[in-house]
Design a protein around this motif. Structure first.
Motif, PDB file in Angstrom:
ATOM      1  N   ASP A 117      33.141 -75.699 -86.100  1.00  3.62           N
ATOM      2  CA  ASP A 117      34.159 -76.732 -86.340  1.00  3.62           C
ATOM      3  C   ASP A 117      33.651 -77.751 -87.354  1.00  3.62           C
ATOM      4  O   ASP A 117      32.469 -78.110 -87.345  1.00  3.62           O
ATOM      5  CB  ASP A 117      34.503 -77.465 -85.043  1.00  3.62           C
ATOM      6  N   GLU A 118      34.564 -78.203 -88.215  1.00  2.00           N
ATOM      7  CA  GLU A 118      34.268 -79.270 -89.166  1.00  2.00           C
ATOM      8  C   GLU A 118      35.409 -80.271 -89.122  1.00  2.00           C
ATOM      9  O   GLU A 118      36.558 -79.909 -89.388  1.00  2.00           O
ATOM     10  CB  GLU A 118      34.141 -78.723 -90.591  1.00  2.00           C
ATOM     11  N   GLY A 177      37.131 -81.552 -86.776  1.00  3.12           N
ATOM     12  CA  GLY A 177      38.244 -81.202 -85.902  1.00  3.12           C
ATOM     13  C   GLY A 177      39.033 -79.984 -86.346  1.00  3.12           C
ATOM     14  O   GLY A 177      40.109 -79.714 -85.816  1.00  3.12           O
ATOM     15  N   VAL A 178      38.518 -79.240 -87.315  1.00  2.54           N
ATOM     16  CA  VAL A 178      39.197 -78.038 -87.801  1.00  2.54           C
ATOM     17  C   VAL A 178      38.398 -76.811 -87.374  1.00  2.54           C
ATOM     18  O   VAL A 178      37.209 -76.710 -87.652  1.00  2.54           O
ATOM     19  CB  VAL A 178      39.337 -78.050 -89.343  1.00  2.54           C
ATOM     20  N   ARG A 179      39.062 -75.905 -86.674  1.00  6.19           N
ATOM     21  CA  ARG A 179      38.432 -74.651 -86.278  1.00  6.19           C
ATOM     22  C   ARG A 179      39.026 -73.526 -87.121  1.00  6.19           C
ATOM     23  O   ARG A 179      40.236 -73.371 -87.192  1.00  6.19           O
ATOM     24  CB  ARG A 179      38.667 -74.359 -84.806  1.00  6.19           C
ATOM     25  N   ALA A 192      40.634 -72.238 -78.944  1.00  5.09           N
ATOM     26  CA  ALA A 192      40.881 -73.300 -79.919  1.00  5.09           C
ATOM     27  C   ALA A 192      42.034 -74.184 -79.461  1.00  5.09           C
ATOM     28  O   ALA A 192      41.958 -75.419 -79.538  1.00  5.09           O
ATOM     29  CB  ALA A 192      41.181 -72.704 -81.290  1.00  5.09           C
ATOM     30  N   ASP A 218      41.066 -76.589 -76.661  1.00  5.43           N
ATOM     31  CA  ASP A 218      40.032 -77.579 -76.973  1.00  5.43           C
ATOM     32  C   ASP A 218      40.682 -78.837 -77.546  1.00  5.43           C
ATOM     33  O   ASP A 218      41.229 -78.816 -78.652  1.00  5.43           O
ATOM     34  CB  ASP A 218      39.053 -76.991 -77.988  1.00  5.43           C
ATOM     35  N   VAL A 228      39.994 -80.045 -81.181  1.00  7.37           N
ATOM     36  CA  VAL A 228      40.458 -79.279 -82.342  1.00  7.37           C
ATOM     37  C   VAL A 228      41.844 -79.793 -82.732  1.00  7.37           C
ATOM     38  O   VAL A 228      42.805 -79.646 -81.983  1.00  7.37           O
ATOM     39  CB  VAL A 228      40.502 -77.763 -82.035  1.00  7.37           C
ATOM     40  N   ILE A 256      43.971 -75.602 -86.397  1.00  2.00           N
ATOM     41  CA  ILE A 256      43.466 -74.242 -86.226  1.00  2.00           C
ATOM     42  C   ILE A 256      43.847 -73.469 -87.480  1.00  2.00           C
ATOM     43  O   ILE A 256      45.027 -73.310 -87.780  1.00  2.00           O
ATOM     44  CB  ILE A 256      44.073 -73.569 -84.981  1.00  2.00           C
ATOM     45  N   ARG A 278      42.310 -76.133 -94.590  1.00  2.00           N
ATOM     46  CA  ARG A 278      41.671 -77.231 -93.841  1.00  2.00           C
ATOM     47  C   ARG A 278      42.363 -78.572 -94.099  1.00  2.00           C
ATOM     48  O   ARG A 278      42.369 -79.439 -93.236  1.00  2.00           O
ATOM     49  CB  ARG A 278      40.200 -77.363 -94.233  1.00  2.00           C
TER      50      ARG A 278
END
Length: 110
Positions: A10-11, A13-15, A38, A41, A44, A47, A108
């Motif tokens: 994850d970066e 909040g992006v999976r 995802a 979570d 996140v 997604i 993203r």
């Protein structure tokens, strides 16, 4: 093509879930599990589903994508392969998905 489902770290909040190969009712479980984790979570916020290397998808994968759409966090990173694109067009799902043909980095930021 051998099926592969890979979850990137994850970066912000992006999976990102990268999938490759064939996805049907018999082979969908790894992708379904990654997407469900995802969605469950709370950390996140987006997604990203990278479909650039999907060789085949049937209504099982389409159903999963629609379920993920209801999380309001799904972005599809393409370009979308021809067979999956035909499925999305035939079912008119392409019009309701957030899709970028510019890859994972563009997805993203959508």
């Amino acid at each position: 093509m051998e099926q592969q489902v890979r979850v990137l770290p994850d970066e912000d909040g992006v999976r990102v879930i990268v999938c490759a190969g064939d996805f049907d009712q018999d082979t969908l479980a790894p992708l379904d599990q990654a997407c469900t984790q995802a969605a469950d979570d709370p950390g996140v916020r987006r997604i990203v589903l990278d479909v650039t290397r999907v060789a085949f998808a049937d209504s099982s994968m389409l159903n999963l994508m629609v379920r993920m759409l209801h999380t309001d966090r799904l972005v599809v990173a393409g370009p979308v392969p021809e067979q999956l694109g035909r499925l999305l067009d035939l079912t008119q799902v392409r019009g309701i998905l957030r899709i970028t043909d510019d890859g994972i980095d563009a997805a993203r930021t959508l």
